[in-house]
Every structure is written in structure tokens, then in C-alpha cells.
Write an enzyme that holds these catalytic residues in place. Sequence first.
Site, PDB file in Angstrom:
ATOM      1  CG  ASP A 103      -7.183   2.165   4.579  1.00 14.69           C
ATOM      2  OD1 ASP A 103      -6.400   1.204   4.488  1.00 14.69           O
ATOM      3  OD2 ASP A 103      -8.322   2.171   4.088  1.00 14.69           O
ATOM      4  CG  ASP A 211      -4.538  -1.817   1.407  1.00 14.08           C
ATOM      5  OD1 ASP A 211      -5.726  -1.641   1.119  1.00 14.08           O
ATOM      6  OD2 ASP A 211      -3.651  -2.056   0.565  1.00 14.08           O
ATOM      7  CD  GLU A 274      -8.146  -5.378   1.811  1.00 15.16           C
ATOM      8  OE1 GLU A 274      -8.961  -5.229   0.901  1.00 15.16           O
ATOM      9  OE2 GLU A 274      -6.942  -5.045   1.694  1.00 15.16           O
ATOM     10  CG  HIS A 346     -12.733   1.212  -0.989  1.00 23.12           C
ATOM     11  ND1 HIS A 346     -12.667   0.500   0.196  1.00 23.12           N
ATOM     12  CD2 HIS A 346     -11.482   1.139  -1.520  1.00 23.12           C
ATOM     13  CE1 HIS A 346     -11.451   0.039   0.362  1.00 23.12           C
ATOM     14  NE2 HIS A 346     -10.709   0.411  -0.669  1.00 23.12           N
ATOM     15  CG  ASP A 347     -11.423  -2.479  -2.637  1.00 22.02           C
ATOM     16  OD1 ASP A 347     -11.113  -1.495  -3.328  1.00 22.02           O
ATOM     17  OD2 ASP A 347     -10.761  -2.870  -1.658  1.00 22.02           O
TER      18      ASP A 347
HETATM   19  C1  NOJ Z   1      -7.078  -3.045  -1.000  1.00 20.10           C
HETATM   20  C2  NOJ Z   1      -7.776  -1.720  -1.062  1.00 20.10           C
HETATM   21  O1  NOJ Z   1      -8.984  -1.810  -0.381  1.00 20.10           O
HETATM   22  C3  NOJ Z   1      -7.924  -1.388  -2.527  1.00 20.10           C
HETATM   23  O2  NOJ Z   1      -8.778  -0.290  -2.748  1.00 20.10           O
HETATM   24  C4  NOJ Z   1      -6.558  -1.148  -3.101  1.00 20.10           C
HETATM   25  O3  NOJ Z   1      -6.667  -0.947  -4.487  1.00 20.10           O
HETATM   26  C5  NOJ Z   1      -5.636  -2.339  -2.840  1.00 20.10           C
HETATM   27  N1  NOJ Z   1      -5.749  -2.887  -1.531  1.00 20.10           N
HETATM   28  C6  NOJ Z   1      -4.201  -1.912  -3.018  1.00 20.10           C
HETATM   29  O4  NOJ Z   1      -3.831  -1.032  -1.989  1.00 20.10           O
END
Ligand code: NOJ
Length: 580
Positions: A103, A211, A274, A346-347
Site C-alpha cells: 500500500d 491510496d 485508488e 477494509h473501507d
Molecule cells: C483510503 C484508505 O483505503 C482508507 O482506509 C484511508 O482511511 C484513507 N484512504 C486515507 O488514507
Amino acid sequence: MTVSLPDAPWWASAVVYQVYPRSFADSDGDGIGDLRGIASKLDHLELLGVDVIWLSPVYPSPQDDAGYDISDYQGIDPTFGTLDDFDALLADVHARGMKLVMDLVVNHTSDEHPWFVESRSSQDHPKRDWYWWRPAREGMEAGQPGAEPTNWGSAFSGSAWQHDEVTGEYYLHLFSRKQPDLNWENPEVREALYAMMRWWLDRGVDGFRMDVINFISKDMAADGSLPDGDVPDGGLFGNGRPHFTCGPRIHEFLQEMHREVFAGRRSGLLTVGEMPGVTVDDAILFTDPARAEVDMVFQFEHVELDHGADKWDVRPLRLTDLKKSFGRWQLGLADVGWNSLYWDNHDAPRAVSRFGDDGEFRERSATMLATVLHLHRGTPYVYQGEELGMTGAHFERIDQYRDIESLNHFAEALEHGRATEESLLEALRASSRDNSRTPVQWDATENAGFTTGEPWIAVNPNYPEINAAEQHDNPSSVFHFYRSLITLRHAEPAVALGDFTMLMPDDEAVYAFLRRHGQTELLVLGNFSPEPRPVLISDTAAWTGAQLVLCNIDSGAVTDDSSLPELQPWEARVYRRQVG
Ligand code: NOJ
């Protein structure tokens, strides 16, 4: 066996598995997953058959946002282990024929990163300009309500600006106040980040998941100011997103990164951006190989279709909306560029609890969702536990939550009298990121075999029924169904490369499509409802005698009466035929 596909990128037939280290497997009993824990479970991943592991952050971090707040890009947080543990894990992953992708969190650092500590120390420090420092709004005194340089809200509630007593200025943080945004306008910042990326690649990692990488270029005026955002009806803050989503220099930055970090390196690397808010047209530009930016993007459209005013306001998903969205992405990236395919991460709350039925039809709806997703054109991502049909946490009390986004939202909404405690808990039960962050359920022993200590977040109490050990031994488990899907992608070029045609676009229950490659055609069917449903496609006779390649219940072979049998609740089927 994976067939080799001339002229196709290797990731067309690959499947990625996301490891969220805190919740994967704990080797030392401190209740938090770690690198040795991951190493101890590689047999599981090898058996599953995935090609790439994406490791969520394991770098040193104050863990304000569960590791997405990094204080040292070139180390390992002691909670997770050491660089030696990392090297050993990487070697083992490679020895088993898999790849490992890190990541990369470079929109922001932790406020405890030495770069920020220096930057904050004085207005004339050489690193001051590495972050977004701005004075109070003109005519206002710093620290007063409304004096923030812009009206933007942060993704984790509150203003996106933090007033800093030391120098009297504000710094920008699109996420938590402990995640200051790096200033990519400054070439020194970019060079430092590229050097760090090269260091990981030299160490042997196989690429990066980047990210919020489409937030790195902000809409800055010539005088250095940033614009206010529109304030939604009843909103507390302005929406800054249009001013930092795919900003003016984003393509320039990604092309530069490609040149400085990836060009001329060995083949077989993977870059995935992402990108919240990315459109199909943007994605074509980002993933066109000729432009050398990234290999694929993570977009969010399909996981936001059930949102009302915001993510906490959940509406039932209309299947026709899902088809329209996926259909547009499939078509848009048909000739140039590439899709990532995912339900869980995870989000996001777990799809089986969100779009499926995590009660009576858990296994069937989990495997139906998987079939529909994995048979699209693109690279599928499996999030840990998804391959077991793990369900959302559905916590009852606020003290069970750990996620900063959830906790801040709860506190802010209560403080401003926006909602009752009860309604907030209901919203968190549906939408909190913690729904998917509970520990992986390895077996039926205490704490699901995740840890011998006290888990950092509660284990889902359904682990005695839902766990890997039981499923490894059960050929009709969700786990073995995922294995079949992955094997199919590896072996069948029509899955990796076939053209995509949506069928039954107006049906609210059945998701149906064709994939065609050369002489091979696949028909994919998924029933998104708890009722039996007919398959209403024009050419059912063509499927007489077709091979039933995959099915999540024992039914569904096409008989010779020229009709496709109706789909049982949450049933999925994949047929294959040869065409003229
Ligand atoms: C995306 C990540 O997947 C998430 O978990 C994170 O809180 C935010 N970006 C900030 O880094």
C-alpha cells in the site's frame, strides 16, 4: 494451470487478495495481526489460488487511521514485526509463485512523520512547503471559527484545516488531523517519494496500490490560494472534492512517477490507483497503457449506489442501477484501459451482508455475488474473509467501534444534534468500516484462532460456524467455490479477455451477461433475490446442451427442451458454448 494469453497483460487472468494486517492473523498474542501471522497463513492463500497479495499498510504509524497515517515510509511498525520479517514473508510469497504489492499512502503522511515535524517547526523551515500551510482567511484571526483558509470538510468529520499554535497558520488534512496532506507541487516532495518507491521495488516488492492517488493534485490558484466548496443543504462544511479530485496536474504527476519509478524495470509489476470520484473517461486516461500512468484504477461508483445524502444514509440497492454502472465501466474500458473488480475491502461493509442475505442464504448469496463479479472483464480483488463468506460485524454499542471515521461521525452528529444515538448506531451497523475489519475466522477455537490474546476489535461471534478450518474440509464451502472461480479465470481466456454484453438490463432481480472470446461464449446468471426467477433472454435455444461450468447449487443443467431452468433464490450459473 494458467493459460498464457499472448498480447494480454498478465493481470487479465490474475486475482488479487487484500490482506488487512491488523485483522489477519496474530503470531505473538498482542491481539493485533502481524507479518509472521500472515506468513503462517500462506498455505491458505496458496490453496485459494490467488496470484497477488496486496498488503494494507504495515509501516511505522501512530495508528490514528489504522496505519494509513505513516510516520516512516521505509520501515515496519513494531506491532507488525521487523524488516527481516518482511523480507522473509516476501521471499516465501515469491517462492510460492505469488506476488506482493504494498500500500502506498502518499497523499498524506502522519503528523508524526519527521518531514511534518520539521515542516511545522517554523514558517521558514526548508520543509515548510512540503505540506499545505496557509494563513487564516483574509480579515480573520487565526483560530477563530470560520477563519480556516477554505470551508472544506475533512473525510473524517470537522474542518479539513487544523490551526497550528506554533506558527499561527493552518495545515490541510483531507482525512484526520493527524494525516497532513503532502504538497505535490513541490518537486522535492515528489523526488523523495519516488526514491522511497524505488527502495521498495529494489527490495523486491511487485508494485503498489496507491491510496487516494487522484487527490494529490489540488486546484491551486496562481497566488497559492485554494477555492471554497459548495455547502450542501444543511451541511456543516463545503465540499472540497471538486477541487482536489483528479486535479489539474494529476496526469503529469502520475506520468512523472511512472518515468522516475517504474520505467525500465522488470515486467510483472502492478500499479493500481485508488481513485474516489473517478469517471470512466478519467479512468481511460489513467489506464491507457500508451500514457504510462497506472495499470488499473479502483473506482467507487458501484459501492455508492445504495447511498442517499451520504454513506450513512443507506437505501436499498436497485439492481438496474448496478447493471447500468458496471455496464458503463465494462463498455468504457473495453478497448483501452482496464477495470479492477471488487465488492469488499477494509473501507466498505461486507457485500454479503449488504447486497446478499447473511442469514439463511449466506453461502448461496456470497457465491452468487462472487460469480457475478469475477466473471466481469477486469482484475478481481478478494478481501480477506470474503472467501469464507464472512459477514458484517453489526456491533450494538459505540464502545465496540475502533474506526476513526465512524467514531468521529458519531460524535459530530450527536454534538450538532443531527441524529439520535439510536439512529447513529443503526447507521454504523450498516455502513461502518469496522464491519469488515473484524478478525479473520480461522477455526472454531477461542477468538476464531486469530489470537491467543485480547483481539483489538471483537471477533464476530459466528466464527464457530463460519471459519476457514471447516471450509477447507468442505468441498461445497464458499472457500472452495472461490477456488473454482479463480481456477476458471486462470484457465478460460473468455473470462480474462472476452467481450462483455449485458442481458436483461431492466430486470430488478436477475443479473445476466455474455462474455465472448473467439469461438467461446459464456453466459453468466445471478439471482439477486430470495425468490425463484425466470431467465428471460432472447436466444435460450442456443444454450441447449451448453456446458454448465459453474453453479452454486446442484441444479441448472440445460435440458433439451430449449429453455433455461429458472434460477433458485440467490442462484448463480455459468454456461459455456462454442459458437459458429
Ligand atoms: C483510503 C484508505 O483505503 C482508507 O482506509 C484511508 O482511511 C484513507 N484512504 C486515507 O488514507
